[in-house]
Motif scaffolding. Structure first.
Motif, PDB file in Angstrom:
ATOM      1  N   LEU A 144       0.827  -1.209   0.000  1.00  0.00           N
ATOM      2  CA  LEU A 144       0.000   0.000   0.000  1.00  0.00           C
ATOM      3  C   LEU A 144       0.863   1.261   0.000  1.00  0.00           C
ATOM      4  CD1 LEU A 144      -2.760  -1.049   2.579  1.00  0.00           C
ATOM      5  CD2 LEU A 144      -3.034  -0.783   0.110  1.00  0.00           C
ATOM      6  N   VAL A 145       1.885   1.266   0.842  1.00  0.00           N
ATOM      7  CA  VAL A 145       2.772   2.432   0.919  1.00  0.00           C
ATOM      8  C   VAL A 145       3.503   2.637  -0.406  1.00  0.00           C
ATOM      9  CG1 VAL A 145       4.842   3.361   2.026  1.00  0.00           C
ATOM     10  CG2 VAL A 145       3.066   2.290   3.414  1.00  0.00           C
ATOM     11  N   THR A 146       3.965   1.546  -0.999  1.00  0.00           N
ATOM     12  CA  THR A 146       4.659   1.638  -2.283  1.00  0.00           C
ATOM     13  C   THR A 146       3.731   2.183  -3.364  1.00  0.00           C
ATOM     14  OG1 THR A 146       6.067  -0.237  -1.684  1.00  0.00           O
ATOM     15  CG2 THR A 146       5.958   0.339  -4.013  1.00  0.00           C
ATOM     16  N   ALA A 147       2.469   1.755  -3.329  1.00  0.00           N
ATOM     17  CA  ALA A 147       1.496   2.249  -4.310  1.00  0.00           C
ATOM     18  C   ALA A 147       1.302   3.754  -4.183  1.00  0.00           C
ATOM     19  CB  ALA A 147       0.161   1.526  -4.130  1.00  0.00           C
ATOM     20  N   VAL A 148       1.248   4.248  -2.945  1.00  0.00           N
ATOM     21  CA  VAL A 148       1.114   5.693  -2.740  1.00  0.00           C
ATOM     22  C   VAL A 148       2.337   6.416  -3.301  1.00  0.00           C
ATOM     23  CG1 VAL A 148       0.957   7.534  -1.028  1.00  0.00           C
ATOM     24  CG2 VAL A 148      -0.365   5.447  -0.717  1.00  0.00           C
ATOM     25  N   GLN A 195       4.888   4.913 -12.940  1.00  0.00           N
ATOM     26  CA  GLN A 195       5.980   4.523 -13.827  1.00  0.00           C
ATOM     27  C   GLN A 195       6.905   3.584 -13.051  1.00  0.00           C
ATOM     28  OE1 GLN A 195       7.967   7.953 -15.413  1.00  0.00           O
ATOM     29  NE2 GLN A 195       6.073   8.911 -16.130  1.00  0.00           N
ATOM     30  N   PHE A 196       7.064   2.376 -13.542  1.00  0.00           N
ATOM     31  CA  PHE A 196       7.823   1.370 -12.804  1.00  0.00           C
ATOM     32  C   PHE A 196       9.320   1.653 -12.887  1.00  0.00           C
ATOM     33  CE2 PHE A 196      10.117  -2.601 -12.295  1.00  0.00           C
ATOM     34  CZ  PHE A 196       9.550  -3.087 -11.130  1.00  0.00           C
ATOM     35  N   ARG A 197       9.935   1.828 -11.707  1.00  0.00           N
ATOM     36  CA  ARG A 197      11.380   2.009 -11.621  1.00  0.00           C
ATOM     37  C   ARG A 197      11.870   1.321 -10.355  1.00  0.00           C
ATOM     38  NH1 ARG A 197      13.467   8.058 -12.715  1.00  0.00           N
ATOM     39  NH2 ARG A 197      15.291   6.985 -11.843  1.00  0.00           N
ATOM     40  N   TRP A 198      12.898   0.498 -10.496  1.00  0.00           N
ATOM     41  CA  TRP A 198      13.428  -0.234  -9.354  1.00  0.00           C
ATOM     42  C   TRP A 198      13.979   0.696  -8.277  1.00  0.00           C
ATOM     43  CZ3 TRP A 198      12.274  -4.989  -8.300  1.00  0.00           C
ATOM     44  CH2 TRP A 198      11.964  -5.885  -9.327  1.00  0.00           C
ATOM     45  N   LEU A 232      11.230   1.945  -6.155  1.00  0.00           N
ATOM     46  CA  LEU A 232      10.726   0.878  -5.286  1.00  0.00           C
ATOM     47  C   LEU A 232      11.614   0.713  -4.060  1.00  0.00           C
ATOM     48  CD1 LEU A 232       9.604  -1.957  -7.749  1.00  0.00           C
ATOM     49  CD2 LEU A 232       8.165  -0.430  -6.403  1.00  0.00           C
ATOM     50  N   VAL A 233      12.916   0.761  -4.270  1.00  0.00           N
ATOM     51  CA  VAL A 233      13.860   0.621  -3.154  1.00  0.00           C
ATOM     52  C   VAL A 233      13.657   1.751  -2.145  1.00  0.00           C
ATOM     53  CG1 VAL A 233      16.294   0.683  -2.494  1.00  0.00           C
ATOM     54  CG2 VAL A 233      15.571  -0.645  -4.487  1.00  0.00           C
ATOM     55  N   ILE A 234      13.470   2.966  -2.641  1.00  0.00           N
ATOM     56  CA  ILE A 234      13.263   4.121  -1.765  1.00  0.00           C
ATOM     57  C   ILE A 234      11.998   3.949  -0.934  1.00  0.00           C
ATOM     58  CG2 ILE A 234      12.680   6.577  -1.708  1.00  0.00           C
ATOM     59  CD1 ILE A 234      15.586   6.130  -2.254  1.00  0.00           C
ATOM     60  N   PHE A 235      10.890   3.626  -1.584  1.00  0.00           N
ATOM     61  CA  PHE A 235       9.603   3.542  -0.891  1.00  0.00           C
ATOM     62  C   PHE A 235       9.578   2.395   0.120  1.00  0.00           C
ATOM     63  CE2 PHE A 235       7.948   5.222  -5.177  1.00  0.00           C
ATOM     64  CZ  PHE A 235       8.278   6.521  -4.825  1.00  0.00           C
ATOM     65  N   ILE A 236      10.060   1.230  -0.308  1.00  0.00           N
ATOM     66  CA  ILE A 236      10.020   0.056   0.571  1.00  0.00           C
ATOM     67  C   ILE A 236      10.951   0.234   1.768  1.00  0.00           C
ATOM     68  CG2 ILE A 236      10.562  -2.404   0.733  1.00  0.00           C
ATOM     69  CD1 ILE A 236       9.611  -2.671  -2.173  1.00  0.00           C
ATOM     70  N   SER A 237      12.165   0.713   1.522  1.00  0.00           N
ATOM     71  CA  SER A 237      13.124   0.865   2.622  1.00  0.00           C
ATOM     72  C   SER A 237      12.655   1.911   3.629  1.00  0.00           C
ATOM     73  CB  SER A 237      14.506   1.241   2.080  1.00  0.00           C
ATOM     74  OG  SER A 237      14.473   2.498   1.423  1.00  0.00           O
ATOM     75  N   ALA A 238      12.060   2.998   3.142  1.00  0.00           N
ATOM     76  CA  ALA A 238      11.588   4.053   4.050  1.00  0.00           C
ATOM     77  C   ALA A 238      10.552   3.512   5.024  1.00  0.00           C
ATOM     78  CB  ALA A 238      11.008   5.212   3.247  1.00  0.00           C
ATOM     79  N   ALA A 273      23.750  15.109  -9.860  1.00  0.00           N
ATOM     80  CA  ALA A 273      23.296  14.169  -8.838  1.00  0.00           C
ATOM     81  C   ALA A 273      21.966  13.578  -9.281  1.00  0.00           C
ATOM     82  CB  ALA A 273      23.143  14.866  -7.490  1.00  0.00           C
ATOM     83  N   ASN A 274      21.820  12.288  -9.100  1.00  0.00           N
ATOM     84  CA  ASN A 274      20.595  11.598  -9.496  1.00  0.00           C
ATOM     85  C   ASN A 274      19.418  12.112  -8.666  1.00  0.00           C
ATOM     86  OD1 ASN A 274      18.539   9.720 -10.085  1.00  0.00           O
ATOM     87  ND2 ASN A 274      20.071   8.136 -10.510  1.00  0.00           N
ATOM     88  N   LYS A 275      18.349  12.474  -9.332  1.00  0.00           N
ATOM     89  CA  LYS A 275      17.191  13.020  -8.623  1.00  0.00           C
ATOM     90  C   LYS A 275      16.485  11.981  -7.760  1.00  0.00           C
ATOM     91  CE  LYS A 275      16.260  16.915 -11.663  1.00  0.00           C
ATOM     92  NZ  LYS A 275      15.266  17.631 -12.500  1.00  0.00           N
ATOM     93  N   ILE A 276      16.866  10.712  -7.906  1.00  0.00           N
ATOM     94  CA  ILE A 276      16.294   9.695  -7.031  1.00  0.00           C
ATOM     95  C   ILE A 276      16.649   9.989  -5.584  1.00  0.00           C
ATOM     96  CG2 ILE A 276      18.289   8.160  -7.225  1.00  0.00           C
ATOM     97  CD1 ILE A 276      14.584   7.151  -6.830  1.00  0.00           C
ATOM     98  N   LEU A 277      17.794  10.661  -5.387  1.00  0.00           N
ATOM     99  CA  LEU A 277      18.198  11.032  -4.030  1.00  0.00           C
ATOM    100  C   LEU A 277      17.210  12.022  -3.421  1.00  0.00           C
ATOM    101  CD1 LEU A 277      22.048  11.402  -4.605  1.00  0.00           C
ATOM    102  CD2 LEU A 277      20.846   9.492  -3.527  1.00  0.00           C
ATOM    103  N   LEU A 278      16.698  12.929  -4.251  1.00  0.00           N
ATOM    104  CA  LEU A 278      15.697  13.875  -3.754  1.00  0.00           C
ATOM    105  C   LEU A 278      14.389  13.157  -3.425  1.00  0.00           C
ATOM    106  CD1 LEU A 278      16.215  17.006  -6.045  1.00  0.00           C
ATOM    107  CD2 LEU A 278      16.965  16.646  -3.685  1.00  0.00           C
ATOM    108  N   ALA A 279      14.083  12.114  -4.195  1.00  0.00           N
ATOM    109  CA  ALA A 279      12.889  11.321  -3.891  1.00  0.00           C
ATOM    110  C   ALA A 279      13.041  10.674  -2.521  1.00  0.00           C
ATOM    111  CB  ALA A 279      12.677  10.256  -4.962  1.00  0.00           C
TER     112      ALA A 279
END
Length: 233
Positions: A92-96, A104-107, A110-116, A208-214
């Motif tokens: 549920l959290v990952t879906a949010v 948009q599927f990106r690994w 997913l790592v950011i959302f699940i680990s948080a 810097a990869n914007k995934i870090l900002l995510a």
């Protein structure tokens, strides 16, 4: 529900796996309620019995206390029910989180959302067990439903509170507060780490990869919801 032995009203009762009785946190262990199936309990591996007895103040032999303390501190115990609830809540959290990016599927996302989410919940669980309390994650129906709805793209606001770590034990007010605070603190620490990484990379190499900002905003988002009294994770 009341304890079969002393009658104490327990919000989260314990059911003995041997005699199927219902007990409070004090009498949950077979030796503490004169279980009729003590032989079955004693046939458990000594390591498991030692852990159960230690977290309830019944430490083993003196020479085993250091070993028991280390085992208690670093070994997280999960029931099948808890694992199932964690999987549902994580989905549920990952879906949010993914809804912010139109799914948009990106690994890396997913790592950011699940680990948080997972590290946040494990923080609560680890510290509660460290203080010798029972702690397990449970999905809460109202929070899960609202979280699921907020994952829909057209939903006007985002809500992340699918469940919480339930804690039972003789914790002082101070320790209970620490157990509550450790969750958002882990997110703030992770968010700070992502932010520093972004700034260092941006300064050093100009990119810097914007995934870090995510990682920064999503950890901050979860920490924010946990700090609202009636929405705690």
């Amino acid at each position: 529900m009341r304890c079969d032995l002393c009658g104490t009203d327990e919000a989260i009762p314990f059911k003995c796996r041997y005699c199927n009785g219902t007990f409070c946190s004090v009498h949950r262990l077979p030796p503490n309620h004169d279980c009729l199936f003590m032989k079955d309990y004693l046939q458990q591996p000594a390591r498991d019995r030692e852990f159960l007895e230690h977290i309830h103040g019944r430490a083993g032999l003196p020479q085993e206390r250091i070993k028991s303390a280390l085992y208690e501190t670093f070994y997280l115990r999960f029931s099948k029910t808890e694992v199932l609830h964690l999987v549902i809540a994580t989905a549920l959290v990952t879906a949010v989180g993914m809804s912010f990016y139109r799914f948009q599927f990106r690994w890396d996302f997913l790592v950011i959302f699940i680990s948080a989410f997972i590290i946040h919940e494990l923080g609560h669980k680890f510290l509660a067990q460290f203080y010798r309390a029972w702690a397990e994650f449970r999905v809460l129906l109202f929070g899960a439903v609202i979280t699921a709805f907020s994952a829909l793209p057209f939903f006007p606001f985002k809500f992340i509170a699918p469940g919480a770590v339930m804690v039972s034990g003789n914790l002082s007010e101070s320790r209970s507060g620490k157990v509550s605070w450790i969750g958002p603190l882990t997110n703030l620490a992770m968010g700070t780490g992502f932010l520093l990484s972004y700034l260092i990379l941006e300064t050093a190499v100009g990119f810097a990869n914007k995934i870090l900002l995510a990682g920064v905003w999503f950890n901050g988002f979860i920490a924010f919801f946990n700090l609202i009294p009636f929405m705690g994770l």
